[in-house]
Design an enzyme around this catalytic site. Structure first.
Site, PDB file in Angstrom:
ATOM      1  CB  ALA A   6      -0.908  -0.017   1.221  1.00 57.35           C
ATOM      2  CG  MET A   7       3.287   1.740  -2.581  1.00 59.82           C
ATOM      3  SD  MET A   7       4.095   1.462  -4.172  1.00 59.82           S
ATOM      4  CE  MET A   7       5.418   2.667  -4.080  1.00 59.82           C
ATOM      5  CG  ASP A  12       7.645   6.610   6.554  1.00 63.30           C
ATOM      6  OD1 ASP A  12       8.887   6.715   6.537  1.00 63.30           O
ATOM      7  OD2 ASP A  12       6.914   7.270   7.319  1.00 63.30           O
ATOM      8  CB  SER A  13       4.040   3.575   1.874  1.00 59.08           C
ATOM      9  OG  SER A  13       3.878   4.781   1.166  1.00 59.08           O
ATOM     10  CB  CYS A 101      -8.052   4.086   8.495  1.00 59.91           C
ATOM     11  SG  CYS A 101      -7.490   3.849   6.803  1.00 59.91           S
ATOM     12  CB  CYS A 198      -5.250  11.298   5.536  1.00 59.66           C
ATOM     13  SG  CYS A 198      -6.664  10.190   5.385  1.00 59.66           S
TER      14      CYS A 198
END
Lengths: 369, 405
Positions: A6-7, A12-13, A101, A198
């Site tokens: 998951a980007m 970080d991702s 989430c 977010c």
């Protein structure tokens, strides 16, 4: 393994995905479109779900050399996270949407779909460590970088979810990750960190709630002194008041002793917000609901620690689960301050996450606390 | 595209003909702005004009009617905005634009823009369950107040489901009231017979990369006696309708591609429609509940020869696409927004499908390089892919959700 990374479009991702590739996995990158209006550019701000973030994620996937897709989970996200967030605030509680989430979207809707599509695991850029003993359960541990540790927001994951998760950054410090991104030629190496929430682009939670819930959605009410019951002021709806809040109370005159006042309690029906001195925020007894355990319900009282907010300190505690398994009582040996219902209490045994619950009430039981 | 890719997305872009590559690369080595007056300029200009004549011969128009642009989107914008403004300038009552509800976004979005910013009244006319314009609706709309219609726009063939539109009927109806007709023929040129003069249309959009030419070049064929308000102002190239330095190499490649595609069209259509029929039949053997969208009559006046658009019940199109992509098979789910988020196709919605059916569809489009091996590769992969996508659909609540949109 076939890994779905998951980007988010952040550093970080991106590094997590690159490390998964380097570890020999067959990695596919996805960006989760969570906003219902992905067209909105947010200059200077960082959140999920902008076109800019989607493009940053795509370019990182290009650099890493993995396939990349966008998955639209905006409806699920709205129903499971945004609406829950609004409902919780409307009820005078202070929810943490990131845990929600992770519980409902990243390690549920996304993971379920990934498994069905033939993937073995979902990798994210969370700072946490997974430790698997021989034939034993998968344990979730704090990251080695205490400043970046995100095990708190993962405290809702069950054994089944952990068994299909991968957190390649748990052993690294943030600075190492940025340097590594630079070395790998990832454009996002120096991209600023994301906001806490977010979907609130400018970080103004109170303003966002006011806009979403509309005038009159929360009752206007009085700001009342905890000891005297004196009305000190009023508000036009308890948008975004949080227990422990000090700023933005807009009380005209200082307290008699000149000390700052804090929000002690919010009554969602009457709209009454009680304020008082800091020591009144101190609690040593917490009751929780909706427990989630990483590896089964603890059978005996657990002497460990709890963390009560993201990036909060640890408190030594004794945690007891009710016989039904539905309720949790946390006796704090180290008292805490400003604990709001709706927040998560995450239980640790050393660095290991045991599980979590949603705080339903907090109180002071000991005079010395 | 790698060597072993099974490329079933020719409607998005089709490989360049080697002859077009040769024509283009040869011009890349030559110097000269076609607008310059010296020998180098004249040489470049000659290539451009010969290309214009080649395209005119292939499409049944006059060379002077060919206006080179950057591609389909620009041609559509130029036709719609340019004709709307010119026609309204001649008579301020002309504020209505009639178009089908299944047009490409390169038509729909300029129309929405004209409605929002220029006071155009856009009427998107219904289609039947096969995606074909309801001609009676066009007639009614025209006859309600013919003097207020600025233009009619109707695509030659639909890019998603491949339905060939009743352009001749639309032309007859519109011309009866003196209303010009634009057609987006991006998907049609080289696939079905397209003759500008015989069709009677007043403006026609085409683009190079769908016919075996390069990206970034296209044309609007537009009758000389029709005023078109320019969108780009500058050096006055392309008879002042479209200023900008003329891209000689791209135009040379474009012309060669159009020439070949049109010359080979009949043979191509026979070969590719047979492949397409085989693809559909073999897919339905493997996935019995998959059904074909668009016109089941595969005659060239009904359906594009290379188009196979199917719904796979219970599967999300983007799951199917991803699983096929992982097996080296390229296809399309239809329209995508700029963030790459799949939206339910407006074409299928206009055909009366619900959002969930619209999202569980894939387009396979065959072209001049397609082979039986491509079809067999897809057929060999589809059953496990559909099975997985269905499981993922169940995991995502697809098929049970109260709001599939």
């Amino acid at each position: 393994m076939r890994v779905l990374a998951a980007m988010s479009g952040g550093v970080d991702s991106a590094v997590a995905a690159a490390r998964a590739v380097e570890a020999g996995h067959d990695v596919t990158g996805i960006h989760l479109a969570l906003s219902r209006n992905p067209q909105s550019y947010r200059t200077g701000a960082r959140g999920c779900c902008t076109i800019e973030d989607s493009n940053d994620a795509r370019r990182a996937a290009d650099a890493i050399g993995i396939p990349f897709y966008v998955w639209d989970l905006s409806d699920r996200f709205h129903e499971d996270v945004v609406e829950d967030f609004l409902a919780e605030y409307s009820s005078g509680r202070t929810p943490n949407p990131c845990l929600r989430c992770n519980e409902k979207i990243k390690f549920a809707a996304v993971l379920d779909r990934a498994i069905a599509l033939g993937f073995d695991a979902v990798a994210t850029g969370h700072y946490a460590r997974l430790v698997t003993g021989e034939d034993g359960p998968v344990e979730l541990h704090r990251a080695v970088d205490p400043g970046k540790d995100q095990s708190y927001v993962l405290g809702v994951l069950t054994q089944e979810q952990l068994a299909h998760s991968m957190f390649p950054l748990g052993g690294s410090a943030k600075t190492e990750v940025r340097d590594e991104a630079e070395r790998r030629g990832l454009q996002v190496a120096r991209k600023p960190d994301s906001h806490d929430i977010c979907f609130i682009s400018d970080g103004d939670t109170a303003g966002w709630l006011r806009e979403k819930l509309g005038p009159g959605a929360l009752p206007s009410g009085d700001l009342v002194d905890h000891a005297s019951g004196e009305v000190l002021g009023s508000h036009d709806g308890a948008f975004g008041f949080t227990i422990g809040q000090r700023k933005g109370l807009r009380i005209g005159r200082p307290a008699d002793d000149g000390r700052p006042r804090y929000v002690l309690d919010i009554e969602p029906v009457s709209g009454t917000v009680t304020v008082g001195p800091r020591e009144e925020l101190t609690v040593d007894h917490i009751e929780g609901i909706r427990p989630r355990w990483c590896d089964g319900v603890p059978t005996a009282s657990l002497h460990g620690t709890v963390q009560l907010r993201a990036h909060g300190e640890e408190h030594r505690a004794v945690v007891t689960v009710s016989p039904s398994g539905d309720d949790v009582v946390v006796e704090l040996l180290d008292p805490a301050q400003g604990i709001a219902p709706g927040q998560a209490a995450v239980v640790y045994d050393g660095t290991r996450v045991v599980g979590s619950c949603t705080i339903s009430s907090a109180s002071r039981t000991r005079a010395d606390a | 595209m790698t060597e072993d890719t099974v490329y079933l997305d020719h409607a998005a872009s089709t490989p360049m003909y080697p002859e077009a590559v040769a024509a283009m690369t040869e011009q890349l080595t030559h110097l000269g702005n076609p607008s310059s007056l010296h020998a180098s300029g004249r040489a470049a200009r000659r290539v451009v004009e010969e290309s214009r004549e080649t395209i005119a011969r292939a499409l049944g128009c006059r060379p002077g009617e060919v206006v080179f642009t950057s591609g389909g989107t620009e041609s559509d914008n130029l036709a719609l905005k340019g004709l709307f403004w010119a026609r309204r300038a001649q008579d301020p009552r002309r504020t209505r634009i009639l178009a089908s509800s299944v047009e490409h976004h390169a038509v729909l979005d300029p129309l929405h823009w004209l409605a929002e910013h220029e006071g155009a009244e856009v009427e998107l006319l219904p289609v039947d369950a096969l995606g074909r314009l309801d001609v009676a609706a066009l007639r009614d709309s025209l006859e309600r107040d013919p003097d207020s219609v600025a233009l009619v726009s109707l695509m030659w063939a639909n890019n998603e489901v491949g339905t060939v539109q009743p352009v001749a009927d639309a032309v007859a109806l519109a011309h009866h009231h003196g209303v010009p007709v634009h057609t987006d023929a991006v998907q049609a040129v080289g696939q079905v017979p397209v003759d500008f003069a015989a069709s009677g249309v007043d403006a026609l959009t085409l683009t190079a990369h769908k016919v075996g030419g390069p990206y970034g070049v296209g044309a609007l064929v537009v009758r000389r006696d029709l005023d078109v308000t320019p969108q780009l102002h500058g050096g006055g190239q392309e008879r002042d309708i479209r200023s900008g330095t003329i891209d000689t190499p791209a135009i040379a490649g474009f012309a060669r591609a159009v020439e070949l595609a049109v010359a080979r069209q009949a043979e191509h259509a026979v070969r590719v429609s047979a492949l397409r029929d085989r693809l559909v039949a073999r897919l339905q053997e493997k996935v019995p509940d998959a059904h074909l969208n668009g016109d089941p009559d595969t005659g060239l006046d009904h359906r594009l020869p290379g188009n196979a658009h199917l719904t796979f019940p219970g599967c999300e199109g983007d799951s199917l696409l991803m699983l096929l992509d992982a097996r080296g098979i390229a296809c399309s789910t239809g329209s995508a927004c700029s963030a790459g988020v799949p939206q339910p196709s407006h074409v299928l919605l206009a055909m009366g499908r619900d959002a969930e059916q619209a999202r569980s569809s894939l387009r396979f489009s065959l072209g001049h390089t397609s082979t039986e091996a491509d079809v067999e590769a897809l057929v060999g992969a589809i059953a496990p892919v559909v099975e997985r996508a269905r499981a993922a659909g169940v995991a995502a609540g697809f098929g049970t959700s109260k709001k599939a949109g």
